[in-house]
Design an enzyme around this catalytic site. Structure first.
Site, PDB file in Angstrom:
ATOM      1  N   ARG A 243      45.545  15.468  58.933  1.00 37.00           N
ATOM      2  CA  ARG A 243      44.441  17.176  59.159  1.00 37.00           C
ATOM      3  C   ARG A 243      45.169  17.237  58.063  1.00 37.00           C
ATOM      4  O   ARG A 243      46.019  17.154  57.276  1.00 37.00           O
ATOM      5  CB  ARG A 243      44.541  17.613  60.722  1.00 37.00           C
ATOM      6  CG  ARG A 243      43.854  16.968  61.552  1.00 37.00           C
ATOM      7  CD  ARG A 243      42.534  17.758  61.296  1.00 37.00           C
ATOM      8  NE  ARG A 243      41.508  16.985  62.977  1.00 37.00           N
ATOM      9  CZ  ARG A 243      40.875  15.997  62.928  1.00 37.00           C
ATOM     10  NH1 ARG A 243      40.100  15.686  61.393  1.00 37.00           N
ATOM     11  NH2 ARG A 243      39.701  15.984  63.332  1.00 37.00           N
ATOM     12  N   GLU A 272      40.426  24.634  55.981  1.00 39.04           N
ATOM     13  CA  GLU A 272      38.534  24.286  55.928  1.00 39.04           C
ATOM     14  C   GLU A 272      37.686  24.566  55.928  1.00 39.04           C
ATOM     15  O   GLU A 272      37.471  24.810  57.334  1.00 39.04           O
ATOM     16  CB  GLU A 272      38.733  21.963  55.493  1.00 39.04           C
ATOM     17  CG  GLU A 272      38.508  22.243  56.471  1.00 39.04           C
ATOM     18  CD  GLU A 272      38.813  20.215  56.973  1.00 39.04           C
ATOM     19  OE1 GLU A 272      39.211  19.839  56.501  1.00 39.04           O
ATOM     20  OE2 GLU A 272      37.837  19.530  57.396  1.00 39.04           O
ATOM     21  N   HIS A 290      35.842  15.816  53.383  1.00 37.59           N
ATOM     22  CA  HIS A 290      36.228  15.185  55.527  1.00 37.59           C
ATOM     23  C   HIS A 290      35.333  14.756  55.080  1.00 37.59           C
ATOM     24  O   HIS A 290      34.215  14.299  56.289  1.00 37.59           O
ATOM     25  CB  HIS A 290      35.916  16.400  56.163  1.00 37.59           C
ATOM     26  CG  HIS A 290      36.934  16.130  57.226  1.00 37.59           C
ATOM     27  ND1 HIS A 290      37.746  17.334  57.971  1.00 37.59           N
ATOM     28  CD2 HIS A 290      36.587  15.692  58.034  1.00 37.59           C
ATOM     29  CE1 HIS A 290      37.997  16.454  58.742  1.00 37.59           C
ATOM     30  NE2 HIS A 290      37.366  15.708  59.198  1.00 37.59           N
TER      31      HIS A 290
END
Ligand code: DGY
Length: 324
Positions: A243, A272, A290
């Protein structure tokens, strides 16, 4: 026949999974596929039996601030659930489930991709080739770092961390050091001839590569800060598929700009999809948006795992992936 439970899905899912959901439930889809606001989440909780969020939904205290929730389950699509305020979910008596296992291999594949990319300067090379800046082979051109046989430190030795170790050890002959909150069973360490160290401080100075596989959330916010970045070898690389908040990005940008570490490769970012502009200036940084679990196989399996959890819940069983 009793009415089908109503479920709200916050983002578009693979078509095969949406089709099955629609057979079993009364489904509301967010066809615009945009993240929902706290007010929209609150409305979803009041009007549906289940809400099916994912990592881009901030299920904050504000989003869970409803006097009475019709929904009794948040069946999350994804393994991480640090985007869900645990205290508020508990207060509302919500069950929360996630989707472990089915994305571990693909996420580890992507962590290995990032490790190789940053070591072999693949991002820089790709940019050079595309932009027409390549002037031809030469012995000193984009010289990177050998991966095989080096030492990899893994922070967080859950399912994804273990898959990463398998790839690195059995595929690339890497030596594996592990830091994990709890003691890892000797037989699990033995699978990759891994050694567990007591602390992150013990691990960092010994590694050529460090890969993060711990959970996010407040507890691990800025786990990798400037003090710990200083403990890394000057030519070591940091990889993050966990993360964004686990790394202090300001401190990382400083380390990269002043060549205090060899480089970094990130699949996740704090806040993000916004990316800290200073990071974008660092050539020794590889960035992906991601993509850890982004394979057809994993994304479908994640959806079917949510379906399994819902079935357990609505049939009165404790869902297999209950986390709250
Ligand atoms: C997760 O599952 O938590 C990922 O970050 C998205 O795959």
């Amino acid at each position: 026949m009793s009415a089908k439970p109503s479920v709200l899905v916050t983002r578009r899912w693979p078509a095969a999974v949406e089709a099955q959901l629609q057979e079993r439930y009364n489904v509301s889809l967010n066809t615009g596929d945009q993240p929902m606001s706290p007010a929209e989440i609150r409305a979803a909780l009041k009007n549906h039996d289940a809400v099916l969020p994912t990592v881009t939904d901030k299920i904050s205290a504000e989003a869970l601030d409803v006097s009475a929730s019709k929904a009794r389950i948040l069946a999350n699509y994804g393994v991480g659930y640090s985007h869900i305020c645990e205290a508020s979910a508990r207060n509302l008596g919500l069950t929360v489930t996630n989707t472990p296992d089915v994305l571990s291999e693909c996420t580890a594949d992507l962590a290995m991709t990032l490790l190789l990319m940053v070591a072999r300067r693949a991002g820089e090379g790709e940019r050079e080739a595309r932009e027409g800046r390549w002037t031809g082979w030469r012995p000193t051109h984009l010289v990177g770092t050998k991966v095989s046989g080096k030492t990899l430190g893994i922070i967080g030795y859950g399912r994804i961390g273990q898959e990463m170790a398998r790839r690195a050890h059995h595929g690339f002959g890497m030596e594996i050091l592990v830091q994990n909150r709890s003691k890892v069973a000797p037989e699990v360490l033995a699978q990759c001839n891994a050694r567990q160290v007591d602390s992150i401080e013990d691990l960092l100075p010994k590694c050529d590569f460090v890969s993060l596989h711990c959970p996010g959330g407040a507890e691990n916010r800025h786990l990798i800060n400037s003090r710990r970045l200083d403990l890394m070898k000057q030519d070591a690389f940091l990889i993050n598929t966990a993360r964004g908040e686990v790394i202090d990005e300001f401190a990382l940008a400083q380390s990269l700009m002043f060549d205090m570490i060899g480089g970094a490769a990130l699949d996740v970012f704090d806040g993000e999809p916004r990316i800290n502009p200073t990071l974008k200036q660092c050539d020794n940084l590889v960035m992906l948006p991601h993509l850890g679990s982004a394979t057809r196989e994993s994304r479908e399996a994640m959806g079917f795992r949510v379906l399994d959890n819902l079935e357990d819940f609505f049939e009165g069983r404790d869902p297999r992936d209950r986390v709250i």
